[in-house]
Design an enzyme around this catalytic site. Structure first.
Site, PDB file in Angstrom:
ATOM      1  N   ASP A   1       0.898  -1.136   0.158  1.00 46.25           N
ATOM      2  CA  ASP A   1      -0.033   0.009   0.197  1.00 46.25           C
ATOM      3  C   ASP A   1       0.874   1.279   0.187  1.00 46.25           C
ATOM      4  O   ASP A   1       2.068   1.291   0.440  1.00 46.25           O
ATOM      5  CB  ASP A   1      -0.939   0.086   1.301  1.00 46.25           C
ATOM      6  CG  ASP A   1      -2.176   0.875   0.974  1.00 46.25           C
ATOM      7  OD1 ASP A   1      -1.887   1.844  -0.016  1.00 46.25           O
ATOM      8  OD2 ASP A   1      -3.203   0.861   1.785  1.00 46.25           O
TER       9      ASP A   1
HETATM   10  C1  BGC Z   1      -5.016   3.274  -0.154  1.00 46.36           C
HETATM   11  C2  BGC Z   1      -4.910   2.495  -1.216  1.00 46.36           C
HETATM   12  C3  BGC Z   1      -4.731   3.138  -2.617  1.00 46.36           C
HETATM   13  C4  BGC Z   1      -3.545   3.875  -2.498  1.00 46.36           C
HETATM   14  C5  BGC Z   1      -2.984   4.800  -3.559  1.00 46.36           C
HETATM   15  C6  BGC Z   1      -3.633   4.272  -0.053  1.00 46.36           C
HETATM   16  O1  BGC Z   1      -3.688   5.288   0.640  1.00 46.36           O
HETATM   17  O2  BGC Z   1      -5.150   2.684   1.189  1.00 46.36           O
HETATM   18  O3  BGC Z   1      -6.191   1.959  -1.178  1.00 46.36           O
HETATM   19  O4  BGC Z   1      -4.848   2.323  -3.932  1.00 46.36           O
HETATM   20  O5  BGC Z   1      -3.391   4.678  -1.475  1.00 46.36           O
HETATM   21  O6  BGC Z   1      -3.807   5.656  -3.798  1.00 46.36           O
END
Ligand code: BGC
Length: 784
Positions: A242
């Protein structure tokens, strides 16, 4: 186009990848293990290895103008579909597959290779800030819908990222929180949706979570990323972190995480380089990860339809149809709905959401829609002929404490034949990164609803929210329509349902509680000092309400229709099966009303008696079926071994115990229509796994271990054997049976010695048995 399979028929690709990796410098290999910038993977131009574009997800494409731009606000317009909590209320795997296809097409049109979704995390608490982005409180429903989504997107040659792996159920301290979850619960509730999605759909990527699980960061867990994901489930793709989740990239690589996202700096590359040079990280580990990365990148590029004329603005109508399948009619007393001009001439549309729609949640999933409908305009344009439609704002979305508009709305309601009150949660109530503090709608919305209901008997609550809300006015209104967060075209679908052009067919994928204190995690959410105890264990969602016998506001699986359905003729293919057999359950469902409709039929299983505590019922299968008035269809479900099983943490395995199971066919988790009991005969052999903490009871219940006990403790057992009876008939008091082996020398006054206990444990090690519920019979009224 078929779903992407990395291993299947990829010999050529594999050869090419091996060749490429053998030509890479160590620095190049290391560089591939992080992103190039915010949204792309690292290329190696010298070797013609391209980069791929990854973008959010999940209910629409949030593509930044370039891969090195954050893309909040300035992203490319794309179709905003209903969010996951709406999609899941459709319970329609075919529909969600089609949504996936449409998303895949838009990714192709905008050059995106991997869409960052779906999110299959369990809605553990009703307060979870991202509940609107997740499917359900139930692992099977979440997993099946996630698999359908992935298969749909990937059918277009675009990858997905199954997220957030795993036990990521709270937003508070989300970068650090430790999910303190026991092994059984982890497997049965929090891993199962990922397992189903991986096994049924092979996502190209899995996104490792921010949080820690049992003390280990999701990005650094060899247990989760290698042992479970790769080895047990056969995951063929790669793991991306993530965004900003990686703490220690060397540990992450060792654990089986491939790409750190996004690119932060070169510091981690240098650390990894040094780790390889110093021998802390085996280069072979790096090679394996890099090969898997290159496989995905080359495959993605080979499926990229660059240059083909594709559009993103063709899915608006489809998005409306999708939402029509998700809207959930929770209450409809006296058939207040649907609206027809012979019933109502003057319609009051009340509430700012009617003109200023709330259609998605806050955070990384926020899509810039290609267009946006509002329900007031649609009602006027499409359903306004022959009726008078008037609007009152009712509340102020910019100020929760503004009650000044209620009187005007009440007056309008009084003068009308029906009042549609649009209320719910404003955008800032539901957001990634922030959990809710309560489940209430703004007080002004609740007051408006109650005041309107006082003057208008035909008051319909039309709710807009991504997760469950309390309804203090529930007994005052005859009808409640849950519209969720319906995406850019959702307003049309709401109008279609209110006016009966679409017969509502959604059902709840999450329980709606009466109050927060009734909810399973209310004692343990969001956690304290960086730790959240999963104290309710496997009793998540309806499993908890069943166990505690709490009446929810609306139960899991509930949803009404403008028609009625009758269930009949349940039949099972056998009354006695083994865990290896496939049991077929057939049932007939008839549409007994006057209009066509769709019914979601749910199949739950209940284990009559079990060695481990089990929920009263667990969802195993479901299907959505369309029926014309008077039509009957026979449905068929298949069940097999895993469906009867619980996860035994001590033995690290799924166990299907011999015994009776009830198969329930239901219209909701609290509306069981038909039942049938079958007997399961387990073919499994499970190890006894005796150690010094194994209890006498466990040994006595096992025929082989009992023989050994009799050998080691003849006098002790004889002491409890009635005259003329065999030792097997000994009336041993439960008190003694609760002693672990380590206590045997004491309770038998050294009849069995410590050395003999060790020997007994050794001899017990080879014992296996067929699992089944045993009841040890103990003596009543023992006197010493
Ligand atoms: C989120 C993800 C997301 C990623 C990219 C993170 O903060 O938890 O779900 O895909 O950011 O935006």
């Amino acid at each position: 186009m078929t779903t992407f399979g990395l291993r299947a028929q990829n010999n050529e690709l594999e050869k090419k990848v091996n060749d490429l990796v053998s030509k890479m410098t160590l620095e190049e290999k290391v560089s591939l293990c992080s992103g190039r910038d915010d949204w792309s993977s690292q290329p190696i131009e010298r070797l013609d290895i391209p980069w791929i574009w990854m973008a959010d997800g999940p209910h629409g494409l949030r593509r930044a103008p370039a891969t090195n731009k954050a893309g909040y606000g300035d992203q490319h317009p794309a179709t905003c579909f209903p969010t996951a909590s709406a999609l899941s209320a459709s319970w329609d795997v075919d529909l969600i597959y089609k949504v996936g296809q449409a998303l895949g097409e838009e990714c192709q049109a905008l050059g995106v290779n991997v869409l960052l979704g779906p999110g299959v995390n369990i809605k553990r608490s009703v307060l979870g800030g991202r509940n609107f982005e997740y499917f359900s409180e139930d692992p099977v429903l979440s997993g099946e819908l996630g698999a359908a989504y992935i298969n749909g997107v990937q059918s277009q040659g675009v990858g997905t990222s199954l997220k957030h792996f795993t036990a990521n159920n709270v937003e508070t301290m989300r970068m650090f929180m430790n999910s303190d979850v026991d092994m059984r619960t982890l497997h049965e509730i929090y891993l199962t949706p990922f397992e189903i999605a991986v096994k049924k759909a092979q996502p190209w990527t899995v996104m490792a979570c921010y949080n820690r699980v049992q003390g280990v960061y999701g990005t650094q867990s060899p247990y989760l990323l290698t042992r479970i994901l790769k080895e047990e489930w056969g995951f063929e793709g790669i793991v991306v972190s993530d965004w900003f989740a990686v703490i220690d990239r060397v540990e992450a690589l060792k654990a089986g995480m491939h790409i750190e996202m996004p690119h932060v700096s070169n510091v981690n590359d240098e650390i990894v380089l040094k780790a390889v040079q110093d021998g802390d990280l085996d280069e072979a580990i790096l090679d394996k990860l890099v090969k898997e990365i290159v496989m995905v990148v080359l495959k993605a590029k080979s499926l990229d339809r660059e240059g083909v004329d594709q559009k993103v603005d063709e899915h608006h109508q489809f998005a409306r149809e999708v939402h029509g399948q998700a809207i959930t009619l929770l209450k409809n007393d006296n058939a207040v709905l649907p609206i027809s001009d012979d019933k109502y001439k003057k319609i009051a549309v009340i509430g700012q959401f009617a003109s200023d729609p709330r259609y998605q949640g806050n955070g990384s999933s926020e899509v810039k829609p290609t267009q946006l409908d509002n329900v007031l305009d649609i009602i006027k344009a499409e359903y306004g002929k022959g009726v008078k439609v008037k609007y009152a704002q009712g509340y102020n979305l910019k100020d929760d404490d503004d009650y000044t508009m209620i009187d005007e709305a009440v007056k309008l309601a009084q003068e009308s034949d029906i009042a549609l009150v649009f209320a719910g949660l404003p955008l800032h109530y539901e957001s990634e990164g922030i959990d809710r503090k309560h489940i209430d709608m703004p007080a002004a919305h609740n007051k408006l609803m109650a005041e309107v209901a006082k003057v208008q008997a035909n008051t319909v609550a039309v709710l807009t929210n991504g997760s469950a809300v309390a309804m203090p006015w529930i007994n005052e209104v005859p009808a409640v329509v849950e519209t969720w967060l319906g995406g850019q075209a959702g307003a049309g679908a709401v109008a279609d349902v209110l006016f009966g052009a679409v017969n509502p067919s959604g059902k709840l994928a999450e329980t709606f509680p009466v109050k927060l204190a009734d909810t399973p995690a209310s004692f343990n959410f969001p956690g304290e000092q960086g730790n959240v105890i999963y104290g309710e264990r496997i009793f998540v969602g309806y499993r908890y309400y069943d166990e505690k016998q709490i009446e929810p506001l609306f139960p899991f699986g509930h949803g009404l229709s403008y028609t009625s359905f009758e269930y009949s003729d349940i039949r099972v293919s056998a009354k006695k099966v083994t865990d290896k057999d496939v049991l077929e359950v057939r049932v007939k469902v008839a549409n007994t009303g006057a209009v066509a409709g769709k019914e979601i039929v749910q199949l739950y299983i209940s284990d009559a008696e079990s060695t481990l505590q089990r929920p009263e019922k667990e969802l195993k299968r479901f299907v959505k079926v369309e029926l014309q008035p008077g039509e009957t269809k026979e449905l068929s479900f298949e069940l097999s071994g895993r469906d009867y099983s619980y996860y035994d943490a001590k033995r690290d395995m799924w166990i299907a115990e011999s015994g009776d199971f009830t198969v329930m066919v239901a219209a909701s988790s609290r509306d069981i229509r038909l039942k049938e009991t079958i007997e399961l005969e387990s073919t499994q052999q499970v190890p006894l796994m005796a150690d010094k903490y194994t209890f006498a009871k466990e040994l006595w219940d096992n025929p082989d271990a009992r023989e050994l006990l009799k050998e080691y403790m003849p006098n002790w057992i004889k002491g409890w054997t009635p005259e003329g009876k065999s030792m097997d008939e000994a009336n041993i008091p439960g008190f003694f049976m609760e002693h672990p082996m380590i206590k045997f020398p004491y309770i038998t006054h050294n009849e069995i010695t410590h050395e003999e206990v060790d020997e007994l444990i050794e001899r017990c090690k080879s014992i296996t048995y067929t699992p089944g519920y045993k009841t040890f019979k103990e003596v009543e009224n023992v006197s010493f």
